[in-house]
Motif scaffolding. Structure first.
Motif, PDB file in Angstrom:
ATOM      1  N   GLN A 105      26.778  51.933  26.023  1.00  0.00           N
ATOM      2  CA  GLN A 105      26.750  52.628  27.307  1.00  0.00           C
ATOM      3  C   GLN A 105      25.338  52.585  27.899  1.00  0.00           C
ATOM      4  OE1 GLN A 105      28.239  53.842  24.481  1.00  0.00           O
ATOM      5  NE2 GLN A 105      30.255  53.261  25.235  1.00  0.00           N
ATOM      6  N   ASN A 110      28.553  45.624  25.994  1.00  0.00           N
ATOM      7  CA  ASN A 110      29.290  46.008  24.790  1.00  0.00           C
ATOM      8  C   ASN A 110      28.716  45.298  23.568  1.00  0.00           C
ATOM      9  OD1 ASN A 110      31.065  46.832  22.876  1.00  0.00           O
ATOM     10  ND2 ASN A 110      32.910  46.079  23.907  1.00  0.00           N
ATOM     11  N   LYS A 268      43.314  36.916   8.946  1.00  0.00           N
ATOM     12  CA  LYS A 268      43.765  38.198   9.506  1.00  0.00           C
ATOM     13  C   LYS A 268      43.035  39.349   8.794  1.00  0.00           C
ATOM     14  CE  LYS A 268      46.565  36.630  12.561  1.00  0.00           C
ATOM     15  NZ  LYS A 268      46.187  36.819  13.984  1.00  0.00           N
ATOM     16  N   PRO A 269      42.915  40.511   9.438  1.00  0.00           N
ATOM     17  CA  PRO A 269      42.116  41.601   8.865  1.00  0.00           C
ATOM     18  C   PRO A 269      42.519  41.930   7.426  1.00  0.00           C
ATOM     19  CG  PRO A 269      42.800  42.163  11.076  1.00  0.00           C
ATOM     20  CD  PRO A 269      43.482  40.870  10.743  1.00  0.00           C
ATOM     21  N   ASP A 288      34.964  40.619  13.743  1.00  0.00           N
ATOM     22  CA  ASP A 288      36.125  40.796  14.613  1.00  0.00           C
ATOM     23  C   ASP A 288      36.915  39.504  14.762  1.00  0.00           C
ATOM     24  OD1 ASP A 288      35.529  43.405  14.925  1.00  0.00           O
ATOM     25  OD2 ASP A 288      34.728  43.264  16.956  1.00  0.00           O
ATOM     26  N   LYS A 289      36.244  38.388  14.566  1.00  0.00           N
ATOM     27  CA  LYS A 289      36.927  37.094  14.663  1.00  0.00           C
ATOM     28  C   LYS A 289      37.767  36.819  13.428  1.00  0.00           C
ATOM     29  CE  LYS A 289      35.559  32.723  16.009  1.00  0.00           C
ATOM     30  NZ  LYS A 289      34.588  31.640  16.026  1.00  0.00           N
TER      31      LYS A 289
ATOM     32  N   TYR B 126      34.404  40.289  26.650  1.00  0.00           N
ATOM     33  CA  TYR B 126      34.374  41.498  25.822  1.00  0.00           C
ATOM     34  C   TYR B 126      33.008  42.170  25.838  1.00  0.00           C
ATOM     35  CZ  TYR B 126      33.909  37.194  23.094  1.00  0.00           C
ATOM     36  OH  TYR B 126      33.614  35.924  22.704  1.00  0.00           O
ATOM     37  N   TYR B 127      31.982  41.463  26.285  1.00  0.00           N
ATOM     38  CA  TYR B 127      30.680  42.122  26.396  1.00  0.00           C
ATOM     39  C   TYR B 127      30.631  43.031  27.623  1.00  0.00           C
ATOM     40  CZ  TYR B 127      29.247  38.446  23.161  1.00  0.00           C
ATOM     41  OH  TYR B 127      29.159  37.604  22.098  1.00  0.00           O
ATOM     42  N   THR B 129      33.249  44.848  28.932  1.00  0.00           N
ATOM     43  CA  THR B 129      34.232  45.927  29.049  1.00  0.00           C
ATOM     44  C   THR B 129      34.463  46.574  27.688  1.00  0.00           C
ATOM     45  OG1 THR B 129      36.446  46.475  29.800  1.00  0.00           O
ATOM     46  CG2 THR B 129      36.152  44.300  28.844  1.00  0.00           C
ATOM     47  N   PHE B 130      35.531  47.338  27.583  1.00  0.00           N
ATOM     48  CA  PHE B 130      35.860  48.079  26.346  1.00  0.00           C
ATOM     49  C   PHE B 130      34.762  49.083  25.980  1.00  0.00           C
ATOM     50  CE2 PHE B 130      37.958  43.840  25.120  1.00  0.00           C
ATOM     51  CZ  PHE B 130      39.157  44.207  25.674  1.00  0.00           C
ATOM     52  N   MET B 131      34.001  49.549  26.988  1.00  0.00           N
ATOM     53  CA  MET B 131      32.900  50.459  26.655  1.00  0.00           C
ATOM     54  C   MET B 131      33.256  51.917  26.952  1.00  0.00           C
ATOM     55  SD  MET B 131      29.518  48.333  27.784  1.00  0.00           S
ATOM     56  CE  MET B 131      30.178  47.295  29.060  1.00  0.00           C
ATOM     57  N   TRP B 132      34.359  52.146  27.620  1.00  0.00           N
ATOM     58  CA  TRP B 132      34.718  53.515  28.012  1.00  0.00           C
ATOM     59  C   TRP B 132      36.137  53.835  27.596  1.00  0.00           C
ATOM     60  CZ3 TRP B 132      32.540  49.701  30.814  1.00  0.00           C
ATOM     61  CH2 TRP B 132      31.171  49.872  31.099  1.00  0.00           C
ATOM     62  N   LYS B 134      33.651  56.105  25.085  1.00  0.00           N
ATOM     63  CA  LYS B 134      32.780  55.591  24.041  1.00  0.00           C
ATOM     64  C   LYS B 134      33.501  55.376  22.701  1.00  0.00           C
ATOM     65  CE  LYS B 134      28.693  57.343  22.032  1.00  0.00           C
ATOM     66  NZ  LYS B 134      27.584  58.297  22.147  1.00  0.00           N
ATOM     67  N   TRP B 137      36.093  52.076  21.531  1.00  0.00           N
ATOM     68  CA  TRP B 137      35.825  50.719  21.029  1.00  0.00           C
ATOM     69  C   TRP B 137      36.290  50.583  19.588  1.00  0.00           C
ATOM     70  CZ3 TRP B 137      35.548  45.860  21.487  1.00  0.00           C
ATOM     71  CH2 TRP B 137      35.047  45.095  20.423  1.00  0.00           C
ATOM     72  N   TYR B 138      35.787  51.506  18.730  1.00  0.00           N
ATOM     73  CA  TYR B 138      36.093  51.382  17.311  1.00  0.00           C
ATOM     74  C   TYR B 138      37.533  51.800  17.008  1.00  0.00           C
ATOM     75  CZ  TYR B 138      35.951  52.185  12.302  1.00  0.00           C
ATOM     76  OH  TYR B 138      36.225  52.156  10.958  1.00  0.00           O
ATOM     77  N   GLU B 142      38.928  47.667  19.397  1.00  0.00           N
ATOM     78  CA  GLU B 142      38.554  46.722  18.352  1.00  0.00           C
ATOM     79  C   GLU B 142      39.680  46.441  17.349  1.00  0.00           C
ATOM     80  OE1 GLU B 142      35.497  47.715  15.531  1.00  0.00           O
ATOM     81  OE2 GLU B 142      34.531  45.780  15.826  1.00  0.00           O
ATOM     82  N   ARG B 146      40.891  42.798  16.484  1.00  0.00           N
ATOM     83  CA  ARG B 146      40.850  42.273  15.109  1.00  0.00           C
ATOM     84  C   ARG B 146      42.209  41.755  14.677  1.00  0.00           C
ATOM     85  NH1 ARG B 146      36.135  43.831  12.134  1.00  0.00           N
ATOM     86  NH2 ARG B 146      37.063  43.950  10.064  1.00  0.00           N
ATOM     87  N   LYS B 147      43.249  42.485  15.058  1.00  0.00           N
ATOM     88  CA  LYS B 147      44.591  42.055  14.662  1.00  0.00           C
ATOM     89  C   LYS B 147      44.951  40.735  15.323  1.00  0.00           C
ATOM     90  CE  LYS B 147      47.005  46.074  13.420  1.00  0.00           C
ATOM     91  NZ  LYS B 147      47.524  47.258  14.037  1.00  0.00           N
ATOM     92  N   ALA B 148      44.519  40.598  16.562  1.00  0.00           N
ATOM     93  CA  ALA B 148      44.870  39.374  17.292  1.00  0.00           C
ATOM     94  C   ALA B 148      44.074  38.182  16.783  1.00  0.00           C
ATOM     95  CB  ALA B 148      44.626  39.586  18.779  1.00  0.00           C
ATOM     96  N   ALA B 149      42.889  38.450  16.249  1.00  0.00           N
ATOM     97  CA  ALA B 149      42.026  37.341  15.823  1.00  0.00           C
ATOM     98  C   ALA B 149      42.400  36.884  14.412  1.00  0.00           C
ATOM     99  CB  ALA B 149      40.570  37.788  15.875  1.00  0.00           C
TER     100      ALA B 149
END
Lengths: 418, 998, 80
Positions: A105, A110, A268-269, A288-289, B126-127, B129-132, B134, B137-138, B142, B146-149
Motif C-alpha cells: 500500500q 503489489n 501445484k501447491p 506463487d508460480k 499482478y503488481y 492490483t490485489f492490494m486492497w 490489505k 492478498w494473503y 494469493e 497459487r492454485k491456478a499456477a
C-alpha cells in the motif's frame, strides 16, 4: 504519478494498455546532487525512497553499474523474517517487518508480501533448547515465536520425513508465524517507481570509477557517465563492497562469497510456508508460480562469479531430500548464484565512516533481502541526520574493534562456513 | 482407436511390437520406438494440456527437449511424476499419462476463463492490483493464484527409485551425436583418444536421421549407423544414448544425466532409474546442434501450429503425419524440406514463404514436385480453438509492413520455420562470451574460455559438407595432440541440396482492427503485446523484460522463445541485437531430477553414522541413543518404563554414590609427537604447558584468534616427546585442522606432527567414589592408589592382557578415571568393567547423566562454549597465562571483553526448589516489564541436581560476578513459564574440588 | 586433478599472523583478525586437502572466473 489499482487496470485494458506511464525515467545525471546513493539494488532504492519520504531530501541520485534490481534483491530466495536472537538484529528486523506489512500500500505496488510463516526444524532436544533460547528472546522482544513439537510440525508439513528411514528425526521446530515471503523483483521496482516519482534520479549503466575526497571529506564520485558532485554519498553495493572499498583505500571486515540457489519445475501447491532444515543448511519455500525455491550453503570460497558448481548444490539438495524426500521426483529447473558480503560476525554494517559525508551499508551476508526496508529506512536516517539511529546503532563498523560482536551463529571469522 | 495418422512404411519404429498406453483415461496404441508425443499424434490427439496463465489449449510444438507445450503427468509402476515432456518420454507398455493444469478436463477447462479476461491480465498485472483490502492478498487473492499456477502434481510419497553417480575422466567429451559429433568422435577415436559421446535422444544421428543427404554412397542415416556401430566396438570409446550433458562447470567438469530406466515400464532390479555422470574432460566438443525458431503470428499457439523440423521428424522417424492438410509457413529453405517429405508421402502441403523471390536447389525441387508455393505470403492468424481449422493468410509488402487482403484457407496444421538458433548453452556455461552472427540472426560461441570447441550447427554452420569437414578436422587435431598418434580417416563425399539465404522477417504485423495474441513464450503465455508493455513502462534491460514478463522462464527455459523476444526488444528499442544482449545461460540445460543430483545419500544414508566399538553392547542393554553430530551416543539405559528424567537421575545418582561407566569414545583424540610438541601446546592453549611432566595430564582451553573459546579438553604427556590431546566431540575435526594450520603455515619451524587418533581408541570413563576400588580390580598389577596415580596422573596398564591407557581425569566432580584401549578391544574392556564392577553396583550412564554431573559441578561445555563466549564468561580466566602469548590473547583486551559488568557463568536455583527451569529461558529483573523486556542472561543448561535433589541450572549472566545472591526471574514465554530464582555459584557440588583429589 | 570436495577453504593466504609476544597496534591486530581485501580477480588463498593428505596449500585463483593459475606448498612463499 499514475495510481495502480483494479480500476486503472480495467480502464487501461480498454485502451489496449497503451497509456501506462514509465515506472521510472531514464535521466541523464546532473552535475551535483545533495545525496548520491551508489548501488541500485533493493537497499539503495529503499534508501533513496526514505530520504525523500521521511527526510524530504529529493535531490538524490542512485547510480547503478548495470540495471536496477540486478544484484541480490533479484537473486534471493525471498524469505522475510525477524527470528533473531541478538537484540540488535531482532529489533531492527522487527521494525522491518512492520514496513513489510504495509509495503504494497505504501508503494502502491503489489510486492506480494505473504506472512506464510517460517519453521526452523530441530532434530534433537539440544537443538530444541538452542531454538528455545532464540524463541524466548524473540518473545521478550515482542516478536511472535512458537515452539512446535513433532506432532505439531507434522500437522503443518506432513510431507517432511517422519518415517523410520531417517537419519535425523524431526523433534520439533521454532516457528515465526508472521514471517513470510515477497516477490523480490517487485520490491526493487516498487521502491524505484516511488523514488522516481518523488524526484530521485535513477541512473542505470553508470559505473563508479573513483571518489573525490579532500581534507577527509567526500566531494563527489567519478563515474563512467562523468563526475557527479555530492556532499553525502552512501554505499549500498553488497557483493561489490570490497571493490569500492579498495577505491576508497579502506579494508573492511568483509569477504565476498558466492551463494547458489535453485528452483524446481512448477508444481501445484504442496508447501505453504518456509521451512529450514536443522541438521544442515537447507531452506525451502514454494513460489506463487509453483516452483520450489531452495538454497543452503555457500560455495565456500571467495568469489565474484555469479556461477557456482554442482557439488555444492548436490550437498544442498541432499539435505533437501533428507528433510523432504518427495523432492527427489521433482526436477531442478534453474540455478543461479549471488555474491554475498560476508561480514566477520554474520551481521551487517550501517554506519558513518572516517571520511566525512561517506556512509556505509554493507555486510548483509545472506540476510539482505528481508532487511531491505529497515536498511533503507535507517540508512536514510543516518545519511540525513549524519548520525546513526538507535535501530542501527549495533551495526557499527568499530564493533569489531570493541568486541561488541553480533554473532548469531557463533562461527566467528570463518565466514565461508555456514 | 486407430492410428489414423500413421504411415505404413516410413519411420524407424518397430512395427512388430505394438504397445498400449493410456492418455486421460483412453487407451491407445503405438509402437516400440515411439515417444508419447508421436504415438498421440499418430492417434490424432493434438490437445494435451493448457497453458500456464490463460489456460489456452496446448498441443505439440516440437519433437524433443525444446518442447514448451506437451507437459503431462506420468504414471509408471505405481508412482507418478509431474511435468514430463511428452516429446521426450518414450512409450512403454502400460504407460499412463494425464494432462496437467486443467480442471475438470483438458477439453473443458474452467481456468480458460482467463483467456477471456486476458485483456485485463497483461504482463505485470499482478503488481498493479490485489492490494486492497490489505489482508486480502494473503488470504484471498494469493491462494487463488497459487492454485491456478503450477503444472503437474508432486507426489508427497517417498521416491522408491534408485539414482547413482559415476565419476569419469576422458580425453574428449562430445555432447551430441549429430553429424559434427559423429565425425569428431570418429576422428578422435581413430587416433586412440578416450572419447565419451553423449546423445540426449534414444537414437544416435541427430539431423542425419531426418535429412535427405548422402555421405559417400550411403544415406545420412546409414552413415550414422555405421559410424556408431564402429565406435561402440572400440575399447577407448564410450557411447551413451538417453544422456544429456546439462552442465559445464569450472575446470572442465561437465555433468551428464543418463536416463537408464525411464523408457521401461519399471526399473529392473539392481538398476538405477537414472545415473549422474561427473565427467572431467581434457577437451570438450560441443555438437549440440540448433533449434528451429518459430515465426510469430496471431494465435500462433493454437494446437496444430508446430515447428516444421518437428513435423519432419515425426514423419521420418516415427512415420506419423502431423496433419493431412498442412500449411508450411517459412522464411527460409528448411520449410521446403518438410514440404517435400510430406509431398513424397502423399500429402499436399501449401508453402507460404515470406521471401519475395528466392532461388535454390531445394525450392526448385519443391516446384518440380508440384507443391503449391505462395511467395511474399504470411500467416496472419491461425483459426480454430482446440485445433487449427484454417489460417488467415495474406500477401505482405516488400518492406514487410503492409498486409494485403486477408484470405482464409483450410488446413489442419501449420508448420513454421523461422530459421535456426545454435544451441550454445554449454559453451556459454563454460564462460565463453558469445558473439552475434548477423548472417544467421543468432548468437554463436566466441573465443573458447575453457577447453571447449563448438562444432557444426551449434557453431552456426548449417551445411553438412562444412560441418563434417571441420568436425573431422577438429576431432583429429585435438586428439592427435593428446595421444601423439594420427590415424587420419579419408573424408567422404557429401551430397546435399543447396539452400539460399533466409529472410530476416519473423514477426507478422497485426491486421487492422484485430488484436490477436502473438505468442513468443508458449508455456508462460508471453505475447508480443506483453513485451511492448514492459518496454513502454520502462522495464528496458533484457533482464527486466524477462523478469517482468516471465519470458523464457518456463520449463523449456525459452529454447524457442528467447531469441525472438530479443529480436522484438531490439526492434522496438531500435538497437542491434547484441546491444540488447541475452540473459545468462545457466545449468541445467534441461531440467534434471533432484533425485539424480543427490544419488544414494538419502534416508539413513544422508549423512554417515558413527558408532563406538561398544555400540552393540549399548543396543543390547536398552540404550536410548542420541545424535551427537554424526555419532550415536547412549543417552540413558532404559530400565522398565523409565522416562529419560528418571533414568538419567538414577544413573547420575549412582555415580555420586557408587560408580558408573560412560562411553567416551566419541571425544576427539589427537596424537602429538615431536621435540617441539610442548611449545605447540603452549601456544595453542591459554595456560602454561612447558613444564608438564611425563605421566601427567592437564586441562586446557584454546581460543580462536578473535578471543572466543574454541574448545577445551585435557592433554597428557605420554612420554618425552609424545602427547595425547582430547577435544570435545563436536570440535574434533576443527581442532585438528586448526593445529595443522599453525604447524604448516604459521610456525613451520616447530618440529611436531599431529594426527587424529579418535578412531584408534575406545574410551570408558569410570566415575564415582568406588571407582578406585573397581580400577584396582581391573588392573591388579598397577598401583592406582592416590599416591600411585594422583589426580591428573597417567599410567599404562594391563587389562587382562590388553594394553590400556589410564588417565585420572574427571568430568563429573567425582573421583574418576578414563581408560582407553585400542578400538578392537573396546567391547572387551567394557564387558570386563561391567563384570567386575558388579560388586560395586556399577551402572552404565549416558549423556544425560553426564550432563547432570557436569552441570551441577559447574563444568562448562558446548552450551556455554557456543562460539560467543570468552574465557572470563566461563570462569576460565584462571587459565589465562599472563607470562606468555597464545592464540587469541591479543583479542582479550577488547573493550567489551574487559567491561566491568561482563557476562559470567553462574548457578541458578528456583526459589521453590521444585520447578524445573527450561533450557533456553532468559533471566529478567522484572517479569511484568513491558516488551521489549531487557534480558540479563540466559539459561544455558539445566538439570535435576542429584546431590541436592532440586533443580539447578547454569546461566550466562550479565555482571554475573556481582549477582550471586540476587533474586531474578527466569522467563520462558514459549512455555508460558515465569520462575522466581536465586543466583548462586556455578559450583553446586564440592566447590573446593576435594572429591576429585581424594 | 582432485575434486573440490576433498578440499576445505582457508581464506586469504596473504594475511600474516603477527609474531607471538610482539607489541602491535589495535589496527594491526584487527587487520589480521578481521579485515580482508577480498578483491575481484587474482587472489592468493589457502586450501587444505582435508579428505586426503591434509596438507595446506596456497592457491592463486581468479575470484571472478574461478580459474586457477598456480599452487604453492605450505612452506613456499608467495611472490606478489
Amino acid at each position: 504519478m499514475q495510481k495502480y489499482s483494479i480500476f486503472n487496470l480495467v480502464k487501461n485494458a480498454f485502451a489496449n494498455h497503451q497509456n501506462w506511464d514509465l515506472a521510472w525515467k531514464d535521466p541523464t545525471p546532473k552535475k551535483e546532487y545533495d545525496v548520491v546513493i551508489i548501488g541500485g539494488g533493493g537497499h539503495g532504492l529503499a534508501t533513496a525512497y526514505y530520504l525523500a519520504k521521511e527526510h524530504n531530501i529529493t535531490n538524490v541520485a542512485i547510480i547503478e553499474k548495470g540495471w536496477i534490481g540486478g544484484g541480490n534483491v533479484g537473486r534471493n530466495t525471498t524469505i522475510i523474517r525477524s527470528n533473531y536472537m541478538h537484540d540488535d538484529n531482532a529489533l531492527f528486523s522487527e521494525f522491518g517487518m512492520d514496513l513489510w506489512r504495509k509495503m504494497s500500500q505504501d508503494l502502491n505496488y503489489n510486492v506480494m508480501f505473504s506472512p506464510r510463516g517460517i519453521i526452523n526444524l530441530a532434530h534433537s532436544d539440544a537443538q530444541m533448547n538452542v531454538y528455545a533460547r532464540r524463541g524466548n528472546s524473540m518473545r521478550l522482544n515482542g516478536i511472535d515465536a512458537v515452539l512446535l513439537n513433532r506432532e505439531q510440525v507434522r500437522e503443518i508439513i506432513p510431507m517432511a520425513d517422519f518415517s523410520e528411514n531417517v537419519r535425523f528425526p524431526i523433534f520439533g521446530g521454532l516457528m515465526q508465524p508472521s514471517a513470510g515471503t515477497a516477490r523480490h523483483d517487485a520490491v526493487a521496482w516498487g521502491y524505484a517507481r516511488q523514488a522516481d516519482s518523488m524526484g530521485v534520479d535513477i541512473i542505470q549503466n553508470c559505473e563508479v570509477i573513483g571518489f573525490d575526497i579532500s581534507g577527509g571529506k567526500i566531494n563527489g564520485v567519478r563515474t563512467s557517465r562523468g563526475d557527479i558532485k555530492a556532499k553525502k554519498i552512501g554505499l549500498c553495493v553488497a557483493g561489490s563492497t570490497n571493490v569500492l572499498a579498495e577505491k576508497l583505500n579502506m579494508t573492511l571486515p568483509i569477504e565476498t562469497h558466492l551463494l547458489q540457489a535453485c528452483v524446481s519445475e512448477p508444481v501445484k501447491p504442496v508447501l505453504d510456508g518456509v521451512v529450514t532444515f536443522g541438521a544442515g543448511h537447507f531452506y525451502i519455500s514454494q513460489s506463487d508460480k509453483g516452483e520450489m525455491v531452495m538454497g543452503g550453503d555457500l560455495d565456500g570460497y571467495n568469489s565474484y562469479a555469479q556461477r557456482g558448481n554442482l557439488p555444492t548444490l548436490q550437498h544442498v539438495l541432499t539435505e533437501g531430500i533428507a528433510m523432504m524426500p518427495f523432492l527427489s521426483k521433482l526436477k531442478m529447473l534453474r540455478t543461479w548464484g549471488g555474491i554475498m558480503d560476508m561480514s566477520m560476525d554474520g551481521s551487517p554494517i550501517i554506519d558513518k565512516t572516517h571520511i566525512e559525508g561517506l556512509y556505509l551499508n554493507c555486510g548483509w551476508c545472506y540476510g539482505g533481502f528481508k532487511a531491505t526496508p529497515a536498511s533503507g529506512w535507517t540508512f536514510a536516517h543516518t545519511i540525513a541526520q549524519d548520525r546513526v539511529h538507535e535501530l542501527n546503532s549495533g551495526y557499527s563498523l568499530n564493533r569489531f574493534n570493541t568486541g561488541h560482536l553480533l554473532d548469531e551463529k557463533g562461527l566467528g571469522t570463518k565466514t565461508w562456513i555456514s | 482407436m486407430t492410428q489414423s495418422f500413421r504411415l505404413n512404411d516410413v519411420g524407424l519404429i518397430n512395427r512388430d511390437k505394438k504397445i498400449s498406453f493410456k492418455f486421460n483415461g483412453v487407451t491407445y496404441y503405438g509402437y516400440e520406438g515411439d515417444t508419447l508425443a508421436s504415438a498421440l499424434i499418430a492417434n490424432g490427439v493434438h490437445l494435451v494440456g493448457r497453458s500456464f496463465k490463460y489456460h489456452r489449449p496446448r498441443g505439440f510444438f516440437g519433437a524433443g527437449v525444446d518442447e514448451p507445450y506437451a507437459i503431462v503427468q506420468l504414471y509408471r509402476n505405481g508412482e507418478t511424476e509431474p511435468n514430463i515432456k511428452a516429446t521426450e518420454q518414450e512409450l512403454f507398455e502400460g504407460l499412463e499419462a494425464k494432462s496437467v493444469n486443467c480442471w475438470p478436463s483438458v477439453n473443458f477447462d474452467v481456468g480458460a476463463i482467463n483467456n477471456f479476461l486476458k485483456i485485463f491480465l497483461p504482463a505485470g498485472f499482478y503488481y498493479k492490483t490485489f492490494m486492497w483490502p490489505k489482508s486480502f492478498w494473503y488470504k484471498v487473492y494469493e491462494p487463488f493464484i497459487r492454485k491456478a499456477a503450477g503444472l503437474g502434481v508432486a507426489s508427497t510419497k517417498h521416491d522408491k527409485e534408485r539414482y547413482e553417480h559415476k565419476y569419469e575422466y576422458c580425453d574428449l567429451l562430445i555432447a551430441g551425436s549429430g553429424p559434427s559429433g559423429l565425425a569428431s568422435a570418429y576422428a578422435a577415436a581413430k587416433n586412440g583418444a578416450r572419447v565419451i559421446l553423449a546423445e540426449d535422444k534414444s537414437r544416435f544421428g541427430g539431423t542425419l536421421l531426418t535429412s535427405d543427404v548422402n555421405i559417400g554412397n550411403q544415406t545420412g542415416k546409414e552413415w550414422a549407423d555405421g559410424i556408431i556401430s564402429e565406435l561402440k566396438e572400440m575399447p577407448n570409446v564410450t557411447v551413451k544414448n538417453r544422456s544429456q550433458v546439462f552442465g559445464y562447470y569450472d575446470h572442465n567438469m561437465l555433468v551428464m544425466s543418463e536416463r537408464i530406466s525411464d523408457h521401461l515400464p519399471s526399473t529392473k532390479k539392481f538398476h538405477p532409474k537414472q545415473r549422474l555422470w561427473y565427467i572431467r574432460a581434457k577437451e570438450v566438443l560441443i555438437s549440440s546442434g540448433s533449434i528451429e525458431r518459430p515465426l510469430v503470428f496471431g494465435n500462433n499457439d493454437t494446437p496444430g501450429v508446430m515447428l516444421s523440423s518437428a513435423a519432419k521428424e515425426y514423419l521420418k522417424v516415427y512415420g506419423v503425419l502431423v496433419g493431412k492438410k498442412p500449411l508450411i509457413f517459412t522464411n527460409n529453405d528448411s520449410g521446403y524440406e518438410t514440404a517435400i517429405e510430406l509431398k513424397k508421402n502423399g500429402v499436399d502441403p501449401i508453402i507460404l514463404d515470406t521471401r519475395k523471390d528466392p532461388h535454390s536447389e531445394i525450392i526448385d525441387e519443391a516446384k518440380n514436385l508440384g507443391i503449391e508455393i505462395k511467395f511474399s505470403y504470411v500467416v496472419v492468424a491461425a483459426q480454430g480453438y482446440k485445433k487449427v481449422k484454417s489460417a488467415d493468410i495474406s500477401k505482405i509488402s516488400d518492406d514487410k509492413e503492409q498486409l494485403g487482403t486477408i484470405e482464409n484457407i483450410k488446413c489442419d496444421c501449420i508448420c513454421v520455420s523461422g530459421f535456426w538458433t545454435p544451441t550454445i548453452h554449454l559453451a556459454s556455461q563454460s564462460g565463453n562470451k558469445t558473439q552475434f552472427k548477423e548472417e544467421i540472426d543468432a548468437f554463436i560461441p566466441g573465443e573458447s574460455k575453457q577447453n571447449e570447441k563448438t562444432l557444426g550447427a551449434a557453431n552456426g554452420i548449417y551445411t553438412l559438407d562444412e560441418t563434417l569437414k571441420s568436425s573431422f578436422e577438429v576431432g583429429n587435431e585435438i586428439s592427435k595432440k593428446i595421444t601423439n598418434k594420427e590415424n587420419k580417416v579419408s573424408f567422404p563425399n557429401v551430397v546435399e541440396k543447396k539452400s539460399t539465404v533466409h529472410d530476416k522477417f519473423w514477426c507478422v504485423p497485426l491486421p487492422k482492427g484485430k488484436n490477436y495474441k502473438r505468442f513468443l513464450d508458449f508455456q508462460n503465455d508471453v505475447a508480443v503485446s506483453d513485451i511492448e508493455i514492459a518496454l513502454r513502462e520502462g522495464y528496458r534491460s533484457i533482464e527486466h523484460v524477462k523478469r517482468y514478463t516471465t519470458l523464457g522462464m518456463a520449463t523449456d527455459q525459452g529454447k524457442t522463445s528467447n531469441l525472438n523476444g530479443l529480436q522484438l526488444v531490439s526492434k522496438i528499442e531500435n538497437k542491434v541485437v547484441p546491444a540488447v544482449g541475452h540473459t545468462t545461460f545457466r545449468p541445467p540445460y534441461t531440467p534434471v531430477s533432484i533425485g539424480a543430483i543427490v544419488g544414494r545419500e538419502i534416508g539413513k544414508h544422508s549423512k554417515p553414522t558413527r558408532k563406538s566399538p561398544m555400540h552393540f553392547w549399548h543396543e543390547k542393554n536398552n540404550a536410548v541413543f542420541v545424535d551427537a553430530g554424526v555419532w550415536l551416543r547412549p543417552r540413558y539405559y532404559k530400565q522398565g518404563n523409565e522416562t529419560l528424567f528418571e533414568g538419567s537421575k538414577r544413573e547420575a545418582k549412582n555415580v555420586r554414590t557408587n560408580v558408573g561407566v560412560c562411553d567416551v569414545t566419541t571425544l576427539g583424540k589427537i596424537d602429538i609427537k615431536g621435540p617441539d610438541a610442548a611449545e605447540l601446546l603452549n601456544r595453542v592453549y591459554t595456560n602454561a604447558w612447558l613444564k608438564l611432566p611425563v605421566g601427567k595430564a592437564r586441562y586446557g582451553v584454546m581460543l580462536r584468534e578473535d578471543g572466543i573459546v574454541m574448545d577445551d579438553g585435557t592433554t597428557t604427556r605420554i612420554s618425552e616427546n609424545h602427547y595425547h590431546m582430547t577435544t570435545t566431540t563436536a570440535q574434533a575435526a576443527n581442532v585438528l585442522s586448526h593445529l595443522e594450520y599453525y604447524l604448516q603455515l604459521v610456525w613451520p619451524d616447530l618440529n611436531v606432527n599431529v594426527v587424529s587418533s579418535t578412531e584408534q581408541w575406545a574410551g570408558a570413563a569410570i566415575a564415582g567414589p568406588k571407582s578406585r576400588d573397581l580400577l584396582q580390580k581391573l588392573f591388579p598389577n598397577s598401583d592406582v592408589s592416590n599416591e600411585g596415580l594422583p589426580f591428573m596422573g597417567y599410567m599404562e596398564g594391563d587389562l587382562f592382557g590388553v594394553k590400556a591407557r589410564i588417565f585420572r581425569i574427571s568430568f563429573s566432580g567425582e573421583l574418576a578415571y578414563e581408560v582407553n584401549v585400542e578400538s578392537d578391544y573396546g567391547n572387551f574392556m567394557w564387558e570386563k568393567i561391567m563384570e567386575i564392577g558388579e560388586e560395586f553396583q556399577i551402572q552404565p550412564y549416558g549423556t544425560e547423566a553426564l550432563s547432570t554431573l557436569r552441570i551441577e559441578m559447574g563444568h562448562v561445555a558446548g552450551s556455554e562454549l557456543d562460539g560467543r563466549t570468552i574465557p572470563y564468561d566461563n570462569s576460565l580466566e584462571g587459565l589465562l597465562s599472563k607470562k606468555k602469548d597464545f592464540i587469541g590473547k591479543r583479542s582479550l583486551t577488547r573493550e567489551a571483553f574487559t567491561a566491568e559488568d561482563r557476562q559470567k557463568v553462574v548457578g541458578v536455583v528456583p526459589l521453590d526448589k521444585k520447578t524445573s527451569i527450561p533450557e533456553g529461558s532468559h533471566l529478567v529483573k522484572d517479569s511484568n516489564a513491558p516488551l521489549p523486556n531487557p534480558k540479563l542472561g540466559y539459561i544455558s543448561a539445566s538439570c535435576w541436581s542429584v546431590e541436592h535433589d532440586n533443580p539447578f541450572s547454569l546461566a550466562i549472566l550479565k555482571n554475573g560476578k556481582n549477582m550471586i545472591g540476587e533474586k531474578l526471574y527466569v522467563m520462558s514465554p514459549l512455555k508460558n513459564k515465569v520462575i522466581p530464582v536465586e543466583i548462586v555459584s556455578s559450583h553446586y557440588v564440592d566447590p573446593k574440588g576435594e572429591r576429585v583429589r581424594s | 586433478m582432485r575434486s573440490q570436495n576433498e578440499f576445505s577453504y582457508g581464506g586469504d593466504a596473504t594475511v600474516k599472523r603477527p609474531d607471538l609476544n610482539k607489541e602491535i597496534s589495535d589496527q594491526e591486530w584487527d587487520n589480521f583478525v578481521y579485515n580482508r581485501k577480498s578483491l575481484r580477480g587474482k587472489h592468493w588463498e589457502l586450501w587444505q586437502h582435508i579428505s586426503g593428505c591434509r596438507q595446506w596449500i596456497k592457491v592463486e585463483r581468479d575470484t571472478a572466473t574461478h580459474e586457477i593459475f598456480m599452487t604453492l606448498k605450505a612452506n613456499e612463499e608467495i611472490s606478489l
